[in-house]
Enzyme design. Sequence first.
Site, short mmCIF file in Angstrom:
data_model
loop_
_atom_site.label_atom_id
_atom_site.label_comp_id
_atom_site.label_asym_id
_atom_site.label_seq_id
_atom_site.Cartn_x
_atom_site.Cartn_y
_atom_site.Cartn_z
N VAL A 1 -45.95 -86.29 -16.46
CA VAL A 1 -46.45 -85.53 -15.16
C VAL A 1 -46.66 -86.53 -14.10
CG1 VAL A 1 -48.37 -84.30 -14.19
CG2 VAL A 1 -48.03 -84.21 -16.74
N LYS A 2 -45.90 -86.14 -12.99
CA LYS A 2 -45.68 -86.93 -11.95
C LYS A 2 -47.00 -86.98 -10.90
CE LYS A 2 -41.80 -87.71 -9.71
NZ LYS A 2 -40.30 -87.39 -9.21
N VAL A 3 -47.62 -87.95 -10.46
CA VAL A 3 -48.80 -88.14 -9.73
C VAL A 3 -48.45 -89.02 -8.44
CG1 VAL A 3 -51.17 -88.79 -9.45
CG2 VAL A 3 -50.42 -87.38 -11.56
#
Length: 381
Positions: free
Chosen positions: A142-144
Amino acid sequence: MNKNPCVELHDLGQSVRLDTINDGLIRSGELKRLIDAGILYGLTSNPTSFKNAIGGNKDSYHEEITRLAGAGKAAEEIFEELSARDIVRTADLLADTFQKGAPGRDGFVSLEVPPALAFDTDGTIAEAKRLWKKIQKPNLYVKVPATPAGIPAIEALIADGININVTLIFSAPQYVTVAQAFQRGIDRRIGAGLPIDQLHSVASIFVSRLDTSVDKELEEKAKNAPPAEKERTLSLRGKAAVANALHVWEEYRAHFFGPGYQDRRKAGARPQWLLWASTGTKNAAYPDVKYIEELEGPDTINTTPRETLDAFLDHGKVLGNRLDPEIENARRTRQVLADAGISLQAHCERLLSDGVKSFSTAFDEMMAVIRERSVALLQRR
């Protein structure tokens, strides 16, 4: 028969990923071919790439948008279904690479939280958890974004056992805050007696955008400079990005391959791998494989646009570790830039702000495209 250069890079310790995902790439069998040939070891997505995929081809996603719009789904819900479907299919195609490749470095696909959450810590945490649960693939990141609000979210999500791709990192000081947040998350899991051997993360450093930004300032400074100074100033064009990336490389080695990380390694923790992002050449005056060849090195990932990947396959060269031998040259370059009045930190801070705005704009434009296509497709039914 010679190996393709992506296989040679992988032998060196660097994995190549593609910076876009789309239905056509998957359905045509092209993605499977690239994976099976040892060219690609992962993929990533962002709002811009999905906007281009969904809006760029009028036939792309036609059936699914019609079906979902007909079921009364809003644009945001349609996008989530389309992106989740592509992410799941890509994760499945990468499953064998994930099982057999370098642990934590190979076989991953990334999905980003909505850019509107870039300054909302609690919202980022909640959305990342929801996406992680929805996709349910061990080879998902998951990209943050590495905004001030994103840093505590990264720590919390790592502590919760969620794989994270930290995006929009530009400077070495910003990278250090990311590495420290990851380590705090790891320490929280160790302290709670929770497993860490299947927890993975990467830190994505954006490269080429810095040269674009710095080059403009150099050209402006050179306009009214005396001839000799003008020549010196313009000779610095195209050097900031790699020099800055090697500053990050130094911090990376210190944080994850030095004695300070050994106890975590013994407990089962992996490094937070370093990923070179935005490695397409934006200035036609520079080699089209500049940001692959100049950043070849071990324990890293390079995520590249398709046109850059094709160029590298056609005429790219793997010359070995280009990182450690260039550290001193990079330090000198950074000093010369500073002496010329160039603040890399100021450029990096502006690029972070611009990056968040760019992704937010792309996301909004994508929603508009989906709404327009939903109405048009339903009217034709």
